[in-house]
Design a protein around this motif. Structure first.
Motif, PDB file in Angstrom:
ATOM      1  N   GLY A   1     -22.249 -44.380   5.722  1.00 49.49           N
ATOM      2  CA  GLY A   1     -22.398 -43.789   4.405  1.00 49.49           C
ATOM      3  C   GLY A   1     -23.230 -44.676   3.494  1.00 49.49           C
ATOM      4  N   PRO A   2     -23.540 -44.212   2.279  1.00 50.20           N
ATOM      5  CA  PRO A   2     -24.316 -45.007   1.318  1.00 50.20           C
ATOM      6  C   PRO A   2     -23.736 -46.411   1.162  1.00 50.20           C
ATOM      7  N   SER A   3     -24.609 -47.412   1.065  1.00 50.09           N
ATOM      8  CA  SER A   3     -24.157 -48.812   1.075  1.00 50.09           C
ATOM      9  C   SER A   3     -25.055 -49.682   0.217  1.00 50.09           C
ATOM     10  N   LEU A   4     -24.535 -50.835  -0.148  1.00 52.49           N
ATOM     11  CA  LEU A   4     -25.329 -51.830  -0.850  1.00 52.49           C
ATOM     12  C   LEU A   4     -26.334 -52.466   0.103  1.00 52.49           C
ATOM     13  N   SER A   5     -27.510 -52.801  -0.434  1.00 52.52           N
ATOM     14  CA  SER A   5     -28.545 -53.445   0.383  1.00 52.52           C
ATOM     15  C   SER A   5     -28.041 -54.771   0.949  1.00 52.52           C
ATOM     16  N   SER A   6     -27.210 -55.480   0.218  1.00 50.01           N
ATOM     17  CA  SER A   6     -26.670 -56.756   0.690  1.00 50.01           C
ATOM     18  C   SER A   6     -25.761 -56.552   1.898  1.00 50.01           C
ATOM     19  N   GLU A   7     -25.028 -55.459   1.909  1.00 48.87           N
ATOM     20  CA  GLU A   7     -24.146 -55.143   3.032  1.00 48.87           C
ATOM     21  C   GLU A   7     -24.962 -54.832   4.281  1.00 48.87           C
ATOM     22  N   ILE A   8     -26.059 -54.093   4.106  1.00 47.72           N
ATOM     23  CA  ILE A   8     -26.916 -53.745   5.248  1.00 47.72           C
ATOM     24  C   ILE A   8     -27.616 -54.991   5.774  1.00 47.72           C
ATOM     25  N   ALA A   9     -28.077 -55.850   4.845  1.00 52.92           N
ATOM     26  CA  ALA A   9     -28.732 -57.087   5.268  1.00 52.92           C
ATOM     27  C   ALA A   9     -27.770 -57.958   6.075  1.00 52.92           C
ATOM     28  N   GLU A  10     -26.521 -58.029   5.652  1.00 52.42           N
ATOM     29  CA  GLU A  10     -25.520 -58.805   6.390  1.00 52.42           C
ATOM     30  C   GLU A  10     -25.317 -58.241   7.800  1.00 52.42           C
ATOM     31  N   TYR A  11     -25.351 -56.928   7.912  1.00 48.60           N
ATOM     32  CA  TYR A  11     -25.218 -56.278   9.219  1.00 48.60           C
ATOM     33  C   TYR A  11     -26.391 -56.668  10.122  1.00 48.60           C
TER      34      TYR A  11
END
Length: 501
Positions: A13-23
């Protein structure tokens, strides 16, 4: 790499860019800098919300996710996780059913009116509107209201619940104000409760009820001062089914902003609700805040009356109401100071609906929104049969408040034309005789009667009718409904002024 980010958004689902970068760092072994660059260069299929987050993070989502339930839940979670003022604001709206008067936003949102190192309530609202997350609507009888964009297609269905909540909260705030005055909690002449013109404030913050207090634990003394400096009693109220731990976070955030200021007196804090979740109750208690419920402030009968009144006013589809239930509500809530006159205004239309039932059977509607090209107005009661359609305006006033000429003028010039246009566009109504009636449990001023008589004389295409308490009594008596006749006599016409009229 855009496909990887798109797959992540599809799955989580929609997410913060920081969360995606961490992934990307953890799962694809990219360096933090590379991961951030990949996210910032994601394809145009990936949308970005224009709203500030800590450390320049952005809220990313797919086009097809925009406005969906998961979009809103993930956005609120992301904002709250970062302690964002926008998150507290959205929570405050969610906790109030998604809509509230614009004037109440500075009370509910968790942000101060104006304070250094804090986003102001006005700034928060302006940015939420610019990001198309919050929208405005005019609600008759209230004014400008704001609502979460998720509800755009069904906002009209939320308004009756909001109106019911506001009405009952006002009753309780009046009762709480009286209770605090009598117990000496608060300065008798300086306590204030919210209204649509001005909210009570303590320093930089707005509250549902507030005022200075001279209780000994709250006062302080300045050197060489002849008088003590008062503290304050501050209260917020939220009468939903149950207030959750998330629901109290905007309140706590606002309180933290106030407590961070120097030279502001000590505060005795209350949060009033119908009930709290265990976590919310314990959290407030641990912080020295009173989690007050309607059952603890008032007796059980009053609390039951509050719930029944809210249920009645919230349910726009209610077409019938047992007069005995009206009696119960008056008996249980009438003890609250000033409640009787407010209840008379709120429940008068249900009395009229019952009186008209003998003539129109079940072809009766209450509080219908009538929308035309010229605007939208709410009709108190609509009655129809094979021959005619009646729109009835109901004013349940006491005898000390006659219907003013300005009210009649508004009804004739603003409401009646829209009701008529709406009826003319209605397949089943357009060919029926149209009657527009103004009923009151009080009287009409001389100026109001003059306007109504003039309108009757000048109107040929439809009929204008007005009824004061005597005419209304006759209509109710002719219904043959003994319980209704008793209810109307006991709560609407049994007044000392009645015998003098």
């Amino acid at each position: 790499m855009s496909n990887v980010i798109q797959s992540y958004l599809n799955k989580h689902g929609p997410s913060l860019s920081s969360e995606i970068a961490e992934y990307l760092v953890n799962e694809h072994k990219l360096s933090p800098q590379t991961a951030r660059q990949r996210v910032s260069r994601a394809s145009q299929n990936i949308m970005r919300l224009e709203l500030s987050f800590p450390r320049r993070a952005k809220f990313l989502f797919l086009k097809q996710q925009a406005g969906m339930g998961i979009y809103w839940s993930r956005l609120e979670s992301a904002l709250l996780a970062t302690n964002s003022a926008y998150g507290f604001a959205i929570t405050s709206l969610n906790e109030r059913g998604g809509v509230m008067p614009k004037k109440h936003f500075e009370i509910a949102c968790g942000s101060p009116i104006k304070q250094k190192k804090h986003l102001s309530a006005d700034t928060v609202l302006s940015n939420l509107k610019s990001a198309n997350l919050v929208k405005e609507i005019h609600v008759e009888g209230i004014g400008t209201c704001i609502y979460i964009g998720l509800h755009t297609n069904h906002i009209e269905t939320l308004i009756p619940v909001m109106k019911a909540r506001l009405f009952v909260e006002e009753l309780l705030l009046r009762g709480i104000k009286s209770w605090m005055r009598k117990l000496g909690f608060i300065s008798y002449n300086q306590v204030a409760i919210r209204n649509m013109d001005k909210n009570p404030t303590v320093s930089t913050t707005a509250w549902d009820l507030a005022g200075p207090s001279y209780l000994s634990p709250l006062v302080s003394f300045s050197p060489n001062a002849s008088k003590p400096n008062p503290g304050f009693v501050i209260c917020d109220i939220l009468l939903t089914r149950e207030v959750s731990e998330i629901g109290i976070r905007p309140f706590l955030q606002k309180l933290n902003a106030l407590k961070s200021l120097k030279n502001v007196g000590k505060q005795l804090c209350f949060f009033f609700a119908n009930s709290f979740s265990e976590a919310a109750f314990n959290r407030l208690k641990s912080l020295g805040i009173s989690p007050a419920t309607t059952n603890t402030i008032f007796d059980n009968d009053t609390a039951t009356g509050i719930k029944e009144l809210m249920d009645i006013l919230s349910e726009v589809a209610v077409q019938t109401l047992d007069p005995k239930k009206i009696d119960t509500i008056f008996d249980s809530l009438g003890k609250i100071e000033g409640a009787a006159s407010r209840l008379r205004g709120a429940l008068f239309e249900y009395v009229i609906a019952e009186a008209m039932r003998s003539k129109f059977f079940n072809a009766i509607e209450l509080n219908r929104l009538c929308q035309t090209k010229e605007g939208v107005k709410e009709a108190d009661i609509i009655c129809s049969n094979q021959q005619e359609i009646r729109f009835i305006e109901a004013k349940g006033y006491g005898f000390n408040r006659p219907v003013a000429a300005s009210e009649v003028k508004y009804w004739l010039a603003e409401q009646v034309p829209i009701f008529r246009a709406y009826a003319l566009s209605h397949t089943d109504w357009k060919d029926k005789k149209m009657i527009f009636e103004f009923w009151t449990s009080s009287l009409f001023s001389d100026e109001a009667i003059e306007k109504l008589n003039k309108a009757q004389d000048n109107t040929k295409k439809y009929q204008i009718v007005y009824r004061d308490f005597k005419n209304v009594s006759s209509e109710i008596n002719s219904s043959g409904n003994k319980a209704l006749i008793k209810t109307f006599h006991d709560h609407f016409t049994n007044h000392p002024l009645n015998s003098k009229i």
